[in-house]
Design an enzyme around this catalytic site. Structure first.
Site, PDB file in Angstrom:
ATOM      1  N   ASP A 174      -7.781  -7.659   0.743  1.00 58.09           N
ATOM      2  CA  ASP A 174      -6.813  -7.692   1.853  1.00 58.09           C
ATOM      3  C   ASP A 174      -7.375  -7.214   3.005  1.00 58.09           C
ATOM      4  OD1 ASP A 174      -6.424  -4.360   1.715  1.00 58.09           O
ATOM      5  OD2 ASP A 174      -5.248  -5.332   3.562  1.00 58.09           O
ATOM      6  N   ASP A 216       0.893  -1.182   0.094  1.00 58.09           N
ATOM      7  CA  ASP A 216      -0.052  -0.017  -0.065  1.00 58.09           C
ATOM      8  C   ASP A 216       0.808   1.126  -0.045  1.00 58.09           C
ATOM      9  OD1 ASP A 216      -2.970   0.895   1.980  1.00 58.09           O
ATOM     10  OD2 ASP A 216      -1.995   1.741   0.113  1.00 58.09           O
ATOM     11  N   PHE A 247      -3.200   5.618   3.949  1.00 62.97           N
ATOM     12  CA  PHE A 247      -4.145   5.306   4.869  1.00 62.97           C
ATOM     13  C   PHE A 247      -3.335   5.121   6.224  1.00 62.97           C
ATOM     14  CE2 PHE A 247      -8.128   3.408   5.871  1.00 62.97           C
ATOM     15  CZ  PHE A 247      -7.754   2.369   6.891  1.00 62.97           C
TER      16      PHE A 247
END
Ligand SMILES: CNc1nc2c(CCNCc3ccccc3)c3nc(N)[nH]c(=O)c3cc2[nH]1
Length: 372
Positions: free
Chosen positions: A266, A92, A96
């Protein structure tokens, strides 16, 4: 020549069975991707993760940039060598996790500055730096930097974050520089507003990505809101590119996502729930902390293909959980990851056989019948 390619093998309604070929091996979709936050899937050896059926696992830019550092991992041969997982890794972009973990975050057009939740040191994450970090980690599938906001939210706020994420998508694509040996995914934002979601999907496609993540979900909204957003957006995405629903989810979220055209998932849930004494089975989830198990000599599931579901009594698993023995976390992490892989493998076979709705109905009926 691009060395990461998606092939659609079969479809059944909106559900798809595909395969992503990468230099480090293939990824069969629908795929569940175990999360290996800091270069390890907690309490599991890499070969055990593979034995559950996982083709790919997740690494995390935020954690690894803070400790041990992206340049250090690169100097040690990259993340695959570092953790000795030689199959595909998806990372990622870190945005986030910054918004959910870091302190003193400051978000500007340029990127986000923040203080490490580990030692308070200052860091900056920009679309360009995130691409650089994921490349240093030698990740096979990398994400654009984006801004994910919690739901519910004002429409103006959803629009602002979606438009910023689109500008960051463009900068990420430029910084990516068309590397042939890894894939770059754009991330669709737009909250729960269909018009904003459509604008985000169209904007990303005009930039052009190897795959499309659906972000901004599993952020506190009810399941039916998530499912409505998915039903609205997957028809707007290219059929010949993977769709990755970020951070999802529990088994019924994953089944619903597959039925709505999602290819990749995920979630930290199976390993985290395992460490907290929850076991996922064909009948649903069993809380092994509960005292009702302390004299139960039955195995977890004597019909399971997973030896760990047949080997010990529920009483023993209850004992391991109650005493917080390390073996409890190890066994339940393996049991839950293996169940998630059985679920996605079953979905792949059902889609190939054109019977995904029967499979979904049978699976939900078994959960409801629950011999817990
Ligand atoms: C749980 N709900 C949820 N997770 C989301 C994530 C993170 C996905 N998981 C990545 C991960 C990797 C390693 C270790 C731990 C997690 C998102 N990531 C991005 N970039 N954008 C999102 O909108 C976004 C939305 C999410 N919702």
């Amino acid at each position: 020549m691009k060395q990461v390619n998606f092939s659609l093998i079969a479809s059944d309604g909106m559900a798809r069975r595909g395969r992503i070929d990468t230099p480090r091996g293939e990824i069969n979709t629908p795929a569940f991707m175990p999360v290996g936050t800091a270069g390890t899937v907690k309490a599991m050896y890499p070969e055990q993760v593979r034995e559950t059926g996982a083709d790919i696992l997740l690494g995390n830019t935020y954690h690894l940039m803070l400790r041990p550092g992206a340049e250090r991992v690169a100097g040690l041969g990259g993340l695959h060598t570092f953790m000795d997982w030689q199959r595909p890794i998806l990372t990622d972009s870190g945005g986030f996790q910054v918004m959910s973990l870091a302190k003193l975050r400051k978000l500007t057009e340029k990127g986000v500055t923040f203080k490490s939740h580990i030692d308070g040191s200052s860091h900056e994450l920009t679309p360009e730096r995130s691409i650089e970090i994921q490349t240093l980690l030698d990740s096979d599938i990398i994400m654009q930097l984006d801004e994910c906001i919690a739901l519910p939210a004002e429409r103006k706020e959803m629009e602002r974050a979606m438009e910023l994420s689109l500008r960051w998508a463009d900068r990420s694509k430029t910084a990516f520089n068309n590397q042939a040996n890894r894939a770059l995914f754009g991330i669709v934002q737009g909250g729960d507003d269909p018009e904003l979601r459509a604008r985000s999907a169209a904007g990303l496609q005009s930039i052009g990505f190897d795959g499309y993540s659906i972000g901004g979900l599993a952020v506190g909204e009810p399941q039916e809101v998530m499912f409505r957003v998915l039903s609205d957006i997957t028809p707007e995405l290219p059929w010949d590119r993977p769709r990755y629903l970020m951070g999802v989810g529990k088994p019924d979220d994953i089944l619903g996502g597959i039925e709505r055209g999602v290819d990749m998932f995920d979630c930290v849930h199976p390993t985290r729930a395992g460490r907290h004494g929850h076991a996922y089975t064909r009948f649903g989830v069993i809380n092994l902390k509960n005292a009702r198990h302390k004299d139960d000599h039955r195995p977890l599931d004597e019909a399971s293909p997973n030896p760990n579901c047949r080997r010990w009594s529920r009483a023993y698993l209850h004992h391991l959980v109650r005493t917080e023995e390390i073996l409890g976390a190890m066994v339940l992490s393996q049991i839950n990851l293996a169940y998630y892989q059985e679920l996605t493998a079953g979905a792949r076979a059902a889609i190939e056989a054109g019977r995904i709705s029967d499979f979904a109905a049978e699976t939900r009926a078994a959960w409801a019948a629950g011999d817990l």
